[in-house]
Motif scaffolding. Sequence first.
Motif, PDB file in Angstrom:
ATOM      1  N   ALA A  14      -4.011  -3.189  10.686  1.00  0.00           N
ATOM      2  CA  ALA A  14      -3.559  -1.752  10.823  1.00  0.00           C
ATOM      3  C   ALA A  14      -4.428  -1.150  11.663  1.00  0.00           C
ATOM      4  CB  ALA A  14      -3.324  -1.220   9.523  1.00  0.00           C
ATOM      5  N   ASP A  33     -15.587  -0.785   9.640  1.00  0.00           N
ATOM      6  CA  ASP A  33     -15.265  -2.114   8.648  1.00  0.00           C
ATOM      7  C   ASP A  33     -16.467  -2.342   7.780  1.00  0.00           C
ATOM      8  OD1 ASP A  33     -12.424  -3.774   8.045  1.00  0.00           O
ATOM      9  OD2 ASP A  33     -14.182  -4.643   7.316  1.00  0.00           O
ATOM     10  N   LYS A  41      -9.163 -13.592   4.965  1.00  0.00           N
ATOM     11  CA  LYS A  41      -8.394 -12.570   4.064  1.00  0.00           C
ATOM     12  C   LYS A  41      -7.381 -13.261   3.253  1.00  0.00           C
ATOM     13  CE  LYS A  41      -7.133  -8.491   3.758  1.00  0.00           C
ATOM     14  NZ  LYS A  41      -6.069  -8.722   2.616  1.00  0.00           N
ATOM     15  N   GLY A  44      -0.913 -15.207   3.590  1.00  0.00           N
ATOM     16  CA  GLY A  44      -0.375 -16.596   3.834  1.00  0.00           C
ATOM     17  C   GLY A  44      -0.459 -16.726   5.551  1.00  0.00           C
ATOM     18  N   CYS A  46       1.088 -15.887   7.972  1.00  0.00           N
ATOM     19  CA  CYS A  46       2.356 -16.315   8.736  1.00  0.00           C
ATOM     20  C   CYS A  46       2.694 -14.909   9.646  1.00  0.00           C
ATOM     21  CB  CYS A  46       3.459 -16.504   7.975  1.00  0.00           C
ATOM     22  SG  CYS A  46       3.219 -17.822   7.113  1.00  0.00           S
ATOM     23  N   ASP A 263      -1.479  -1.444   4.734  1.00  0.00           N
ATOM     24  CA  ASP A 263      -1.092  -1.795   3.276  1.00  0.00           C
ATOM     25  C   ASP A 263      -1.840  -0.388   2.538  1.00  0.00           C
ATOM     26  OD1 ASP A 263      -0.215  -4.418   3.451  1.00  0.00           O
ATOM     27  OD2 ASP A 263      -2.055  -5.181   2.331  1.00  0.00           O
ATOM     28  N   ILE A 276       1.629  -7.964   8.067  1.00  0.00           N
ATOM     29  CA  ILE A 276       1.172  -7.940   9.124  1.00  0.00           C
ATOM     30  C   ILE A 276       1.812  -7.148  10.252  1.00  0.00           C
ATOM     31  CG2 ILE A 276      -0.247  -8.859  11.067  1.00  0.00           C
ATOM     32  CD1 ILE A 276      -0.550 -11.373   9.168  1.00  0.00           C
TER      33      ILE A 276
END
Length: 368
Positions: A14, A33, A41, A44, A46, A263, A276
């Motif tokens: 993001a 960051d 992280k 999954g 994907c 998120d 994502i």
Amino acid sequence: MQLFDVAIVGGGPAGSSCGAFCAMAGLQSLVLDREKFPREKVCGDCLNPSCWPVLERLTLVDRVRDLPHSKLCSVEFIAIDGRGVIVDLPSGADCEISVKRSLFDDLLLRRARELGADVREQITVSGISRNGDWKIETASGQTFQARMLIGADGRNSTVAHLCNLLPRPARERVALQAHIPRPRDFGNRIVLQFLREGYSGQASVNETQLNLCLVGTPPTISTLRKWAERQFQLPADQGWRTITPLTRSPVPSAHENLFFVGDAARVVEPFTGEGIYYALRSGELAAQAVAKIVHGENRQLALRNFTRAYSGMYRGRLWINRLAREAVLRPQLGSLFVHAARVNPAILKLLTAKIVSSNSHHSERSEA
Ligand SMILES: Cc1cc2nc3c(=O)[nH]c(=O)nc-3n(C[C@H](O)[C@H](O)[C@H](O)COP(=O)(O)OP(=O)(O)OC[C@H]3O[C@@H](n4cnc5c(N)ncnc54)[C@H](O)[C@@H]3O)c2cc1C
């Protein structure tokens, strides 16, 4: 002290997307960051096909395809009793792939930097205040100033917390994740497996590694870990990354000179693997709104357009995610669904096609 047009807290998908699009629009953009990239992280790994158009606008499609990845051909849903049903995933150039977040997130952050964003790693934001412009305080004592602020700092967003906007999740679940040796013959598939205590997601991420996720409640997660150790012959000292909460109530995305994206704004049940995409796209939408406001266009109009496009991003998608949450919160129910799909797979095929179709992005440009 330099006054940035926009400061973005968080350099995940993001924040990187927002930083890259802000820089493209000619804004003085700062991305902070707390981690040093590349970093792994809990995910999954994907990439939903909806990500491709955003990656295209970032000129990143070829570079993502150059990263070690797996093209995912099918998803197998497995009930508690071990019986399963396989659904094919769309093939072709913009199919679903899996790629390690260390590689993907690092590429995105580098892209933001290439486009001109000032990216600072290992900087933890610890305080914010506003007196006209935003003042951002960090754990190391450095301070930054910006006209607009973006909270892109994930599900436990410090920015939302500091604004008293972070909802407290009630009795939430916890996820464990590890990359483990890929079992022989696993193939390029996703496995979504209901277990008595929660669920497991498995996906091949390259020729040799499997992404393994376990989702349960704090009291049951050790039982799930033991199941995984037996199932995949893992050593007892297998390292796991962990994250909580799995879901929580959303934080409103648009405020005065402040946006939340990814998120930090809304956490969706990870079962459907869409987080994502929402992160990339909401980062892009916030960048468009910020650019208009900083360039002196009509603020109310920019905010209205943002709000419309932001809710359009979720339109027609969230109900499937809620259905998935119902199934994973009651694995017996999820298993019943798998049994029903073994008799008649039409509904499961339809739901899967809806999640992994890239149709939803066709209206993206006009919505924004
Ligand atoms: C078990 C599980 C499996 C998942 N599987 C998938 C999947 O397969 N596909 C998918 O699309 N989504 C999946 N998701 C969701 C996906 O991981 C998230 O939606 C995505 O990471 C959100 O990106 P983001 O940039 O909003 O936040 P993040 O990726 O969390 O990035 C936030 C960044 O902010 C930084 N940060 C935090 N606090 C501070 C601070 N105070 N100061 C400075 N920096 C800070 C962090 O270091 C981090 O780099 C999964 C989630 C879970 C839990």
